[in-house]
Design a protein around this motif. Sequence first.
Motif, PDB file in Angstrom:
ATOM      1  N   UNK A   8       0.837  -1.202   0.000  1.00 51.60           N
ATOM      2  CA  UNK A   8       0.000   0.000   0.000  1.00 51.60           C
ATOM      3  C   UNK A   8       0.872   1.252   0.000  1.00 51.60           C
ATOM      4  N   UNK A   9       0.285   2.336  -0.478  1.00 51.88           N
ATOM      5  CA  UNK A   9       1.007   3.604  -0.593  1.00 51.88           C
ATOM      6  C   UNK A   9       0.714   4.492   0.608  1.00 51.88           C
ATOM      7  N   UNK A  30       9.398  -0.366   3.300  1.00 51.48           N
ATOM      8  CA  UNK A  30       9.035  -0.975   2.032  1.00 51.48           C
ATOM      9  C   UNK A  30       7.871  -0.344   1.304  1.00 51.48           C
ATOM     10  N   UNK A  31       7.285   0.721   1.844  1.00 51.49           N
ATOM     11  CA  UNK A  31       6.145   1.376   1.200  1.00 51.49           C
ATOM     12  C   UNK A  31       6.583   2.346   0.101  1.00 51.49           C
ATOM     13  N   UNK A  32       5.758   2.469  -0.902  1.00 52.31           N
ATOM     14  CA  UNK A  32       5.864   3.596  -1.827  1.00 52.31           C
ATOM     15  C   UNK A  32       5.319   4.811  -1.085  1.00 52.31           C
ATOM     16  N   UNK A  84      -2.049  12.462  -4.206  1.00 50.42           N
ATOM     17  CA  UNK A  84      -1.961  11.500  -3.102  1.00 50.42           C
ATOM     18  C   UNK A  84      -3.280  10.756  -2.909  1.00 50.42           C
ATOM     19  N   UNK A  85      -4.234  10.970  -3.789  1.00 49.73           N
ATOM     20  CA  UNK A  85      -5.600  10.476  -3.595  1.00 49.73           C
ATOM     21  C   UNK A  85      -5.699   8.964  -3.413  1.00 49.73           C
ATOM     22  N   UNK A  86      -4.810   8.186  -4.028  1.00 45.24           N
ATOM     23  CA  UNK A  86      -4.917   6.730  -3.933  1.00 45.24           C
ATOM     24  C   UNK A  86      -4.131   6.140  -2.763  1.00 45.24           C
ATOM     25  N   UNK A  87      -3.677   6.963  -1.852  1.00 42.37           N
ATOM     26  CA  UNK A  87      -2.894   6.486  -0.701  1.00 42.37           C
ATOM     27  C   UNK A  87      -3.796   5.754   0.293  1.00 42.37           C
TER      28      UNK A  87
END
Length: 341
Positions: A8-9, A30-32, A84-87
């Motif tokens: 997940x971001x 390990x996150x984007x 950043x909407x899909x975080x």
Amino acid sequence: MQALDTQTTIAVIGAGAMGSGIAQVAAQAGHKVYLHDQRDGAASAGRDGVAKQLQRRVDKGKMEQQAVDAIVGRIHPVSALSEVADSRMVIEAIIEDLEIKHSLLADLEELCGKKTILATNTSSISVTALGAKLRHPERLVGMHFFNPAPLMALVEVVKGLATDHSVAEIVHATATNWGKKPVFATSTPGFIVNRVARPFYAESLRLLQEGAADPATLDAIVREAGNFRMGPFELTDLIGHDVNYAVTNSVFNAYYQDARFLPSLIQKELVEAGRLGRKSGHGFYSYTEGSKRPEPDTEPSRLSDDTTLIVKGDLGPASALINRFRDAGLDIVERDGPGQL
């Protein structure tokens, strides 16, 4: 409750020292990570700062270059908030101002999906108050890191009145997976650490204002007698006086101007002068190239090798001093009664 998966971001809003540090922590796990700041070029500068810090570890043989490249490569500066909407989780680390945070959180609520966790890194503002103007305050939670975020283990997971318990548990588990030591806290003024820390700063600043001693001497007393790693003036220089003073004012007002939390006029002057500490090059101490730290005013020892200390009666809590005197080489004579010295 399961932690957020590394697939997940994570988004971090605010690319100052704290925001960049939080981005580094998430990227190391390990996150984007999306890193956003409204100031032009600040997000890229924040990522570059992370790279510079990690490169020092490579130079010292403490990290592999490949690992550093991977961490930095996961941090993506973005210029528009909409990116950043899909975080899965957005952590705001912007200025400590209720109305500005209100505005940002309202924008994020509109932009992000219903399952996105909104986390605030506020150090003293009520999470309940921050969520009051949201349509879904149950997904807002405090996630308070300490500076420098990559090194400090503690994270306060703060529940506001409306915070969903499962949201707080997810954040707690995620912080654990990030190598931190999270603790749950309720949304009281200053939470845990900043409530406890106010007297540490306030009493020291009051002693300085009363002319008891200079900053270097007071810092030395706290380090050497209290076993703290840093004295209060060194620490506020590190934190930044703008941040420290703002938190003090926030706690002071939240406790209805209780005199125990009274802000310092000395620190107010430093803020007004732009002497914010290390980040500005000057605070209580100078951090310009070639500057020297002042030495504490130390009274020379007047004890001779044959000095005898007579202790009469029960010292109570101060009895621990007896062993320190012995360790210093003094001859100790203890007497129980009120007899002759």
